[in-house]
Scaffold this motif. Structure first.
Motif, PDB file in Angstrom:
ATOM      1  N   GLU A  22     -11.485   4.348  16.053  1.00 29.19           N
ATOM      2  CA  GLU A  22     -10.379   3.951  15.184  1.00 29.19           C
ATOM      3  C   GLU A  22      -9.126   4.734  15.554  1.00 29.19           C
ATOM      4  O   GLU A  22      -9.201   5.912  15.863  1.00 29.19           O
ATOM      5  CB  GLU A  22     -10.696   4.222  13.712  1.00 29.19           C
ATOM      6  CG  GLU A  22     -11.711   3.318  13.119  1.00 29.19           C
ATOM      7  CD  GLU A  22     -11.830   3.489  11.611  1.00 29.19           C
ATOM      8  OE1 GLU A  22     -11.350   4.509  11.069  1.00 29.19           O
ATOM      9  OE2 GLU A  22     -12.409   2.607  10.984  1.00 29.19           O
ATOM     10  N   SER A  23      -8.009   4.037  15.507  1.00 21.90           N
ATOM     11  CA  SER A  23      -6.717   4.689  15.680  1.00 21.90           C
ATOM     12  C   SER A  23      -5.910   4.410  14.415  1.00 21.90           C
ATOM     13  O   SER A  23      -5.760   3.257  14.030  1.00 21.90           O
ATOM     14  CB  SER A  23      -5.970   4.124  16.888  1.00 21.90           C
ATOM     15  OG  SER A  23      -6.676   4.361  18.070  1.00 21.90           O
ATOM     16  N   VAL A  24      -5.420   5.455  13.786  1.00 26.93           N
ATOM     17  CA  VAL A  24      -4.629   5.301  12.567  1.00 26.93           C
ATOM     18  C   VAL A  24      -3.166   5.531  12.916  1.00 26.93           C
ATOM     19  O   VAL A  24      -2.801   6.575  13.445  1.00 26.93           O
ATOM     20  CB  VAL A  24      -5.092   6.279  11.471  1.00 26.93           C
ATOM     21  CG1 VAL A  24      -4.229   6.127  10.224  1.00 26.93           C
ATOM     22  CG2 VAL A  24      -6.566   6.061  11.150  1.00 26.93           C
ATOM     23  N   TRP A  48       3.491   0.374  21.206  1.00 28.40           N
ATOM     24  CA  TRP A  48       2.250  -0.372  20.977  1.00 28.40           C
ATOM     25  C   TRP A  48       1.470  -0.518  22.287  1.00 28.40           C
ATOM     26  O   TRP A  48       0.254  -0.374  22.305  1.00 28.40           O
ATOM     27  CB  TRP A  48       2.555  -1.733  20.362  1.00 28.40           C
ATOM     28  CG  TRP A  48       1.324  -2.510  20.045  1.00 28.40           C
ATOM     29  CD1 TRP A  48       0.843  -3.592  20.706  1.00 28.40           C
ATOM     30  CD2 TRP A  48       0.388  -2.260  18.983  1.00 28.40           C
ATOM     31  NE1 TRP A  48      -0.320  -4.036  20.126  1.00 28.40           N
ATOM     32  CE2 TRP A  48      -0.619  -3.234  19.070  1.00 28.40           C
ATOM     33  CE3 TRP A  48       0.313  -1.301  17.983  1.00 28.40           C
ATOM     34  CZ2 TRP A  48      -1.694  -3.287  18.175  1.00 28.40           C
ATOM     35  CZ3 TRP A  48      -0.758  -1.349  17.094  1.00 28.40           C
ATOM     36  CH2 TRP A  48      -1.741  -2.334  17.197  1.00 28.40           C
ATOM     37  N   ASP A  49       2.176  -0.795  23.371  1.00 30.78           N
ATOM     38  CA  ASP A  49       1.516  -0.943  24.674  1.00 30.78           C
ATOM     39  C   ASP A  49       0.755   0.323  25.062  1.00 30.78           C
ATOM     40  O   ASP A  49      -0.298   0.244  25.687  1.00 30.78           O
ATOM     41  CB  ASP A  49       2.530  -1.285  25.768  1.00 30.78           C
ATOM     42  CG  ASP A  49       2.996  -2.723  25.706  1.00 30.78           C
ATOM     43  OD1 ASP A  49       2.358  -3.548  25.008  1.00 30.78           O
ATOM     44  OD2 ASP A  49       4.020  -3.030  26.346  1.00 30.78           O
ATOM     45  N   ARG A  50       1.259   1.472  24.678  1.00 31.93           N
ATOM     46  CA  ARG A  50       0.590   2.738  25.011  1.00 31.93           C
ATOM     47  C   ARG A  50      -0.767   2.872  24.320  1.00 31.93           C
ATOM     48  O   ARG A  50      -1.630   3.603  24.785  1.00 31.93           O
ATOM     49  CB  ARG A  50       1.470   3.927  24.634  1.00 31.93           C
ATOM     50  CG  ARG A  50       2.640   4.092  25.550  1.00 31.93           C
ATOM     51  CD  ARG A  50       3.409   5.386  25.278  1.00 31.93           C
ATOM     52  NE  ARG A  50       4.727   5.267  25.837  1.00 31.93           N
ATOM     53  CZ  ARG A  50       5.842   5.091  25.138  1.00 31.93           C
ATOM     54  NH1 ARG A  50       5.807   5.058  23.818  1.00 31.93           N
ATOM     55  NH2 ARG A  50       7.002   4.960  25.728  1.00 31.93           N
ATOM     56  N   PHE A  51      -0.964   2.160  23.207  1.00 34.82           N
ATOM     57  CA  PHE A  51      -2.244   2.217  22.494  1.00 34.82           C
ATOM     58  C   PHE A  51      -3.305   1.345  23.155  1.00 34.82           C
ATOM     59  O   PHE A  51      -4.480   1.448  22.824  1.00 34.82           O
ATOM     60  CB  PHE A  51      -2.075   1.811  21.028  1.00 34.82           C
ATOM     61  CG  PHE A  51      -1.368   2.849  20.225  1.00 34.82           C
ATOM     62  CD1 PHE A  51      -1.971   4.057  19.921  1.00 34.82           C
ATOM     63  CD2 PHE A  51      -0.082   2.627  19.776  1.00 34.82           C
ATOM     64  CE1 PHE A  51      -1.313   5.022  19.193  1.00 34.82           C
ATOM     65  CE2 PHE A  51       0.588   3.580  19.039  1.00 34.82           C
ATOM     66  CZ  PHE A  51      -0.028   4.785  18.749  1.00 34.82           C
ATOM     67  N   SER A 124     -14.215  -0.345  24.200  1.00 35.26           N
ATOM     68  CA  SER A 124     -12.780  -0.178  24.439  1.00 35.26           C
ATOM     69  C   SER A 124     -12.338   1.228  24.082  1.00 35.26           C
ATOM     70  O   SER A 124     -11.427   1.766  24.680  1.00 35.26           O
ATOM     71  CB  SER A 124     -11.973  -1.208  23.650  1.00 35.26           C
ATOM     72  OG  SER A 124     -12.075  -0.991  22.266  1.00 35.26           O
ATOM     73  N   ALA A 125     -13.010   1.867  23.121  1.00 38.67           N
ATOM     74  CA  ALA A 125     -12.653   3.244  22.755  1.00 38.67           C
ATOM     75  C   ALA A 125     -12.984   4.189  23.906  1.00 38.67           C
ATOM     76  O   ALA A 125     -12.243   5.114  24.194  1.00 38.67           O
ATOM     77  CB  ALA A 125     -13.390   3.668  21.491  1.00 38.67           C
ATOM     78  N   GLN A 126     -14.101   3.934  24.602  1.00 39.31           N
ATOM     79  CA  GLN A 126     -14.465   4.803  25.702  1.00 39.31           C
ATOM     80  C   GLN A 126     -13.583   4.570  26.909  1.00 39.31           C
ATOM     81  O   GLN A 126     -13.413   5.439  27.742  1.00 39.31           O
ATOM     82  CB  GLN A 126     -15.935   4.583  26.051  1.00 39.31           C
ATOM     83  CG  GLN A 126     -16.841   5.098  24.957  1.00 39.31           C
ATOM     84  CD  GLN A 126     -18.304   4.726  25.173  1.00 39.31           C
ATOM     85  OE1 GLN A 126     -18.647   4.035  26.113  1.00 39.31           O
ATOM     86  NE2 GLN A 126     -19.159   5.197  24.296  1.00 39.31           N
ATOM     87  N   ALA A 127     -12.973   3.381  27.002  1.00 44.48           N
ATOM     88  CA  ALA A 127     -12.099   3.080  28.136  1.00 44.48           C
ATOM     89  C   ALA A 127     -10.760   3.764  28.016  1.00 44.48           C
ATOM     90  O   ALA A 127     -10.043   3.925  28.990  1.00 44.48           O
ATOM     91  CB  ALA A 127     -11.895   1.569  28.249  1.00 44.48           C
ATOM     92  N   ASP A 128     -10.351   4.171  26.800  1.00 47.51           N
ATOM     93  CA  ASP A 128      -9.055   4.811  26.584  1.00 47.51           C
ATOM     94  C   ASP A 128      -8.976   6.190  27.182  1.00 47.51           C
ATOM     95  O   ASP A 128      -9.826   6.906  27.343  1.00 47.51           O
ATOM     96  CB  ASP A 128      -8.750   4.920  25.081  1.00 47.51           C
ATOM     97  CG  ASP A 128      -8.404   3.560  24.499  1.00 47.51           C
ATOM     98  OD1 ASP A 128      -8.151   2.624  25.284  1.00 47.51           O
ATOM     99  OD2 ASP A 128      -8.407   3.445  23.271  1.00 47.51           O
TER     100      ASP A 128
END
Length: 128
Positions: A22-24, A48-51, A124-128
């Motif tokens: 999760e990103s808040v 937003w693109d950076r997220f 997708s969280a692990q890809a960040d």
């Protein structure tokens, strides 16, 4: 003592993985579109693109006492009529309802604070 350290380290890894799912984001209302009352947030397209949020990603949006579930999309046609969505338009992240009036339902005004919780899959969280 060694078992305690291993358990503690494992707990940190699990907490990190859960947190990454999760990103808040804290933002504010910087504008409201005339025709459909879409909410323009203070999150720029570049920010937003950076997220690195994938199309189809679910999110929770809170403004005052109103909580809604939305989906990040590229176009309004990607959700059914009446569904909440978020998309980048006019160089900002916008919150909208397909064929609805988001600001009227959320009773928002310019300057109001909102919280967006982006719910990422573990992949997708692990890809960040």
């Amino acid at each position: 003592m060694r078992g305690y350290r291993t358990t503690f380290a494992l707990a940190l890894v699990v907490c990190s993985a859960l947190h990454a799912a999760e990103s808040v984001l804290n933002a504010s209302v910087v504008g409201v579109d005339d025709e459909y009352a879409n909410i323009r947030t203070s999150i720029s397209a570049a920010d937003w693109d950076r997220f690195n949020v994938s199309v189809g990603t679910p999110m929770a949006i809170k403004l005052k006492d109103v909580h809604v579930e939305a989906t990040f999309v590229e176009t309004y046609t990607e959700v059914s009529e009446g569904s909440w969505l978020a998309l980048v338009d006019d160089d900002h992240l916008k919150i909208a309802i397909s064929f609805g009036h988001a600001c009227e339902i959320m009773d928002c005004a310019i300057g109001d604070r909102l919280t967006i919780t982006v719910r990422r899959s573990q992949d997708s969280a692990q890809a960040d």
